[in-house]
Design a protein around this motif. Structure first.
Motif, PDB file in Angstrom:
ATOM      1  N   HIS A   1     -29.890  20.587  -6.856  1.00 26.94           N
ATOM      2  CA  HIS A   1     -30.738  20.131  -5.816  1.00 26.94           C
ATOM      3  C   HIS A   1     -31.994  19.438  -6.257  1.00 26.94           C
ATOM      4  O   HIS A   1     -32.444  18.559  -5.626  1.00 26.94           O
ATOM      5  CB  HIS A   1     -31.376  21.670  -5.089  1.00 26.94           C
ATOM      6  CG  HIS A   1     -30.410  22.107  -4.184  1.00 26.94           C
ATOM      7  ND1 HIS A   1     -30.695  23.480  -3.456  1.00 26.94           N
ATOM      8  CD2 HIS A   1     -29.390  21.517  -3.324  1.00 26.94           C
ATOM      9  CE1 HIS A   1     -29.438  23.686  -2.809  1.00 26.94           C
ATOM     10  NE2 HIS A   1     -28.717  22.314  -2.642  1.00 26.94           N
TER      11      HIS A   1
ATOM     12  N   ARG B   1     -33.341  28.517   1.078  1.00 26.31           N
ATOM     13  CA  ARG B   1     -32.098  28.777   0.055  1.00 26.31           C
ATOM     14  C   ARG B   1     -31.733  30.230   0.035  1.00 26.31           C
ATOM     15  O   ARG B   1     -32.819  31.039  -0.233  1.00 26.31           O
ATOM     16  CB  ARG B   1     -32.214  28.246  -1.151  1.00 26.31           C
ATOM     17  CG  ARG B   1     -32.510  26.639  -0.890  1.00 26.31           C
ATOM     18  CD  ARG B   1     -32.310  25.830  -2.428  1.00 26.31           C
ATOM     19  NE  ARG B   1     -33.050  26.368  -3.471  1.00 26.31           N
ATOM     20  CZ  ARG B   1     -33.110  25.966  -4.680  1.00 26.31           C
ATOM     21  NH1 ARG B   1     -32.253  25.252  -4.825  1.00 26.31           N
ATOM     22  NH2 ARG B   1     -33.848  26.679  -5.580  1.00 26.31           N
TER      23      ARG B   1
ATOM     24  N   HIS C   1     -26.023  28.158  -2.044  1.00 22.26           N
ATOM     25  CA  HIS C   1     -24.740  27.546  -2.215  1.00 22.26           C
ATOM     26  C   HIS C   1     -23.767  28.397  -1.462  1.00 22.26           C
ATOM     27  O   HIS C   1     -22.595  27.786  -1.107  1.00 22.26           O
ATOM     28  CB  HIS C   1     -24.418  28.168  -3.733  1.00 22.26           C
ATOM     29  CG  HIS C   1     -24.130  29.703  -3.925  1.00 22.26           C
ATOM     30  ND1 HIS C   1     -25.172  30.514  -4.263  1.00 22.26           N
ATOM     31  CD2 HIS C   1     -23.241  30.364  -3.885  1.00 22.26           C
ATOM     32  CE1 HIS C   1     -24.960  31.786  -4.037  1.00 22.26           C
ATOM     33  NE2 HIS C   1     -23.642  31.853  -4.215  1.00 22.26           N
TER      34      HIS C   1
ATOM     35  N   ASN D   1     -23.916  27.165   4.989  1.00 22.11           N
ATOM     36  CA  ASN D   1     -23.458  25.743   5.779  1.00 22.11           C
ATOM     37  C   ASN D   1     -24.118  25.649   6.988  1.00 22.11           C
ATOM     38  O   ASN D   1     -23.604  26.102   7.957  1.00 22.11           O
ATOM     39  CB  ASN D   1     -21.884  25.912   5.788  1.00 22.11           C
ATOM     40  CG  ASN D   1     -21.441  24.389   6.061  1.00 22.11           C
ATOM     41  OD1 ASN D   1     -22.130  23.549   6.508  1.00 22.11           O
ATOM     42  ND2 ASN D   1     -20.110  23.982   5.593  1.00 22.11           N
TER      43      ASN D   1
ATOM     44  N   SER E   1     -24.428  22.820   8.612  1.00 26.14           N
ATOM     45  CA  SER E   1     -23.761  22.193   9.797  1.00 26.14           C
ATOM     46  C   SER E   1     -22.650  23.025  10.562  1.00 26.14           C
ATOM     47  O   SER E   1     -22.417  22.685  11.616  1.00 26.14           O
ATOM     48  CB  SER E   1     -22.924  20.816   8.929  1.00 26.14           C
ATOM     49  OG  SER E   1     -22.104  21.377   8.029  1.00 26.14           O
TER      50      SER E   1
ATOM     51  N   ARG F   1     -26.110  17.546   9.543  1.00 30.64           N
ATOM     52  CA  ARG F   1     -24.724  17.051   8.848  1.00 30.64           C
ATOM     53  C   ARG F   1     -24.958  17.139   7.329  1.00 30.64           C
ATOM     54  O   ARG F   1     -26.317  17.023   6.882  1.00 30.64           O
ATOM     55  CB  ARG F   1     -24.393  15.840   9.497  1.00 30.64           C
ATOM     56  CG  ARG F   1     -25.627  14.750   8.922  1.00 30.64           C
ATOM     57  CD  ARG F   1     -25.093  13.434   9.327  1.00 30.64           C
ATOM     58  NE  ARG F   1     -26.298  12.216   9.159  1.00 30.64           N
ATOM     59  CZ  ARG F   1     -26.201  11.071   9.554  1.00 30.64           C
ATOM     60  NH1 ARG F   1     -25.073  10.634  10.146  1.00 30.64           N
ATOM     61  NH2 ARG F   1     -27.102  10.313   9.335  1.00 30.64           N
ATOM     62  N   SER F   2     -23.988  17.168   6.647  1.00 32.05           N
ATOM     63  CA  SER F   2     -23.975  17.255   5.180  1.00 32.05           C
ATOM     64  C   SER F   2     -24.468  16.029   4.606  1.00 32.05           C
ATOM     65  O   SER F   2     -24.462  15.020   5.010  1.00 32.05           O
ATOM     66  CB  SER F   2     -22.514  17.494   4.674  1.00 32.05           C
ATOM     67  OG  SER F   2     -22.576  17.706   3.589  1.00 32.05           O
ATOM     68  N   ALA F   3     -25.363  16.150   3.469  1.00 33.82           N
ATOM     69  CA  ALA F   3     -26.143  14.850   3.077  1.00 33.82           C
ATOM     70  C   ALA F   3     -25.618  15.206   1.394  1.00 33.82           C
ATOM     71  O   ALA F   3     -26.504  14.489   0.729  1.00 33.82           O
ATOM     72  CB  ALA F   3     -27.475  14.652   3.411  1.00 33.82           C
TER      73      ALA F   3
ATOM     74  N   GLN G   1     -24.176  18.150  -1.587  1.00 34.67           N
ATOM     75  CA  GLN G   1     -23.921  19.571  -2.122  1.00 34.67           C
ATOM     76  C   GLN G   1     -24.844  20.532  -1.615  1.00 34.67           C
ATOM     77  O   GLN G   1     -26.086  20.819  -2.086  1.00 34.67           O
ATOM     78  CB  GLN G   1     -23.364  19.835  -3.488  1.00 34.67           C
ATOM     79  CG  GLN G   1     -23.166  21.321  -3.678  1.00 34.67           C
ATOM     80  CD  GLN G   1     -22.679  21.441  -5.270  1.00 34.67           C
ATOM     81  OE1 GLN G   1     -22.961  20.580  -6.086  1.00 34.67           O
ATOM     82  NE2 GLN G   1     -22.455  22.707  -5.734  1.00 34.67           N
ATOM     83  N   THR G   2     -24.657  21.539  -0.494  1.00 36.56           N
ATOM     84  CA  THR G   2     -25.613  22.482   0.330  1.00 36.56           C
ATOM     85  C   THR G   2     -27.099  21.418   0.469  1.00 36.56           C
ATOM     86  O   THR G   2     -27.983  22.254   0.391  1.00 36.56           O
ATOM     87  CB  THR G   2     -25.764  23.520  -0.593  1.00 36.56           C
ATOM     88  OG1 THR G   2     -26.295  23.314  -1.827  1.00 36.56           O
ATOM     89  CG2 THR G   2     -24.593  24.476  -0.354  1.00 36.56           C
TER      90      THR G   2
ATOM     91  N   TYR H   1     -28.830  18.775   3.811  1.00 40.04           N
ATOM     92  CA  TYR H   1     -28.512  18.502   4.814  1.00 40.04           C
ATOM     93  C   TYR H   1     -29.533  17.735   5.509  1.00 40.04           C
ATOM     94  O   TYR H   1     -30.803  17.661   5.252  1.00 40.04           O
ATOM     95  CB  TYR H   1     -28.142  19.943   5.559  1.00 40.04           C
ATOM     96  CG  TYR H   1     -27.209  20.481   5.265  1.00 40.04           C
ATOM     97  CD1 TYR H   1     -25.875  20.467   5.761  1.00 40.04           C
ATOM     98  CD2 TYR H   1     -27.595  21.834   4.475  1.00 40.04           C
ATOM     99  CE1 TYR H   1     -24.821  21.260   5.394  1.00 40.04           C
ATOM    100  CE2 TYR H   1     -26.529  22.380   3.967  1.00 40.04           C
ATOM    101  CZ  TYR H   1     -25.180  22.330   4.434  1.00 40.04           C
ATOM    102  OH  TYR H   1     -24.133  23.029   4.120  1.00 40.04           O
ATOM    103  N   SER H   2     -28.984  16.856   6.320  1.00 36.57           N
ATOM    104  CA  SER H   2     -30.068  15.892   7.244  1.00 36.57           C
ATOM    105  C   SER H   2     -29.768  16.080   8.669  1.00 36.57           C
ATOM    106  O   SER H   2     -28.914  16.923   8.755  1.00 36.57           O
ATOM    107  CB  SER H   2     -29.662  14.514   6.614  1.00 36.57           C
ATOM    108  OG  SER H   2     -28.323  13.893   7.253  1.00 36.57           O
TER     109      SER H   2
END
Length: 277
Positions: A87, A215, A247, A250, A252, A259-261, A263-264, A266-267
Motif C-alpha cells: 500500500h 484496514r 488483505h 473487498n 467493491s 471499484r478496484s484500483a 491490490q486492496t 479502491y477508488s
C-alpha cells in the motif's frame, strides 16, 4: 475443570449483542473462549462474582465508563510498521502527484504503527512538503490510542525497519529507557489522534480526504454494517481519493460505491445516471 466464572449461553448472547450494538463487532459462537478470557479480567478487577452482574452494570446508567473498558477488552489490535507493505508505494505516488497538502484518515490506528508508517512514507516521498499534511488517526480503543500518542515502542517492534528509517524517524532510549525507541517530534507532529467509533452518528472528520486507511476492520463487522460504513466514506473522499482496505477485505463486493484500483486499494465508482439526485 470448573470455570472461575460460569459463562451461560444467555450471558454470552448478551455479550455478543452488546459489543455489536456499541462497536459493530460481530462475534461468532467460536469466540466464546476468547470472550471468557478477556472479559473475566474485568470481573476480577471489579470484584464481581459473575457475568450476569457485570452485564447488568454495563446496561445500567452508571455503566458508561465501564462500557469503554468492555469495548477495549474485546477489540483486536494486531498491527506492525508497514503492514501490507504494497500500500505504501501507492500512497507515495499519490503524495507526489498532489499539488496540495494531503489529508489522510487512518481509521484504525491501534498502537500507532500504521499512522506513523503513513507519516514516514510522506516524508520519504515529498520531503519537507510532508509537514503540511494532516493525518487523523482514530480508534475505538482508548488504551491503544494512549500508547499511540506517546509514540514509544519496544525495540523489537521496530526491528524490521531499515537502519536508515530508524535513524531518521526515531530516538533510541538510554538508561532506564534502554530497549525502547520514540518517534521524533517532526513525525509525531504530523498525526492527530482521536477516539472514534465507526458506529457513531457523527465523525470528527470535517474535510474530504485524499486517502482513507480502513484496514482489517471490516472483517469484524457483519455485511450490513460494512455497507453502512463504506457508504459513509464516500462523501469524505476527494474525487480521486483512495480507500485502502485489508488483505481479506473487498470493498467493491460489499458496496457498489467503490471499484478496484489495485491490490486492496479502491477508488470511488463513477456515479450512474440513475443514482444522481
Amino acid at each position: 475443570m470448573t470455570a472461575e466464572f460460569p459463562l451461560t449461553e444467555r450471558d454470552f448472547a448478551r455479550i455478543r449483542a452488546l459489543i455489536h450494538r456499541h462497536a459493530g463487532i460481530a462475534l461468532g459462537s467460536h469466540k466464546r473462549e476468547m470472550v471468557y478470557s478477556r472479559v473475566s479480567r474485568r470481573l476480577r478487577q471489579l470484584g464481581l462474582p459473575d457475568f450476569a452482574g457485570y452485564l447488568d452494570l454495563l446496561e445500567s446508567a452508571e455503566g458508561s465508563a465501564e462500557c469503554q473498558l468492555f469495548i477495549n477488552s474485546l477489540t483486536t489490535n494486531l498491527t506492525s510498521f508497514y503492514r501490507e507493505e504494497h500500500h505504501f508505494p501507492v500512497l507515495a505516488r499519490l503524495a507526489q502527484a498532489s499539488r496540495q497538502p494531503l489529508a489522510i484518515w487512518c481509521a484504525a490506528a491501534s498502537t500507532g504503527e500504521e499512522p506513523y508508517s503513513i507519516a514516514m512514507t510522506l516524508f520519504e516521498a515529498i520531503g519537507e512538503r510532508a509537514t503540511a499534511a494532516r493525518i487523523l488517526a482514530t480508534d475505538i480503543d482508548t488504551d491503544v490510542l494512549a500508547r499511540a500518542e506517546a509514540g514509544i515502542f519496544r525495540q523489537e517492534r521496530v526491528g524490521a525497519l531499515s537502519p536508515e528509517r530508524l535513524k531518521r524517524f526515531f530516538s533510541r532510549g538510554v538508561g532506564a529507557n534502554a530497549g525502547y525507541v520514540k518517534v521524533r517530534p517532526e513525525l509525531r507532529a504530523l498525526v492527530r489522534f482521536e477516539r472514534l467509533n465507526l458506529l457513531d452518528a457523527s465523525w470528527p472528520v470535517k474535510e474530504q480526504q485524499d486517502a482513507i486507511f480502513c484496514r482489517n476492520v471490516m472483517i469484524y463487522f457483519d455485511k450490513p454494517t460494512q455497507k453502512r460504513v463504506l457508504e459513509r466514506f464516500v462523501p469524505l473522499l476527494k474525487p480521486h481519493g483512495l480507500l485502502f482496505a485489508g488483505h481479506s477485505e473487498n470493498a467493491s463486493l460489499v458496496s457498489p460505491c467503490f471499484r478496484s484500483a489495485g491490490q486492496t486499494v479502491y477508488s470511488l465508482a463513477p456515479v450512474r445516471a440513475g443514482d444522481r439526485a
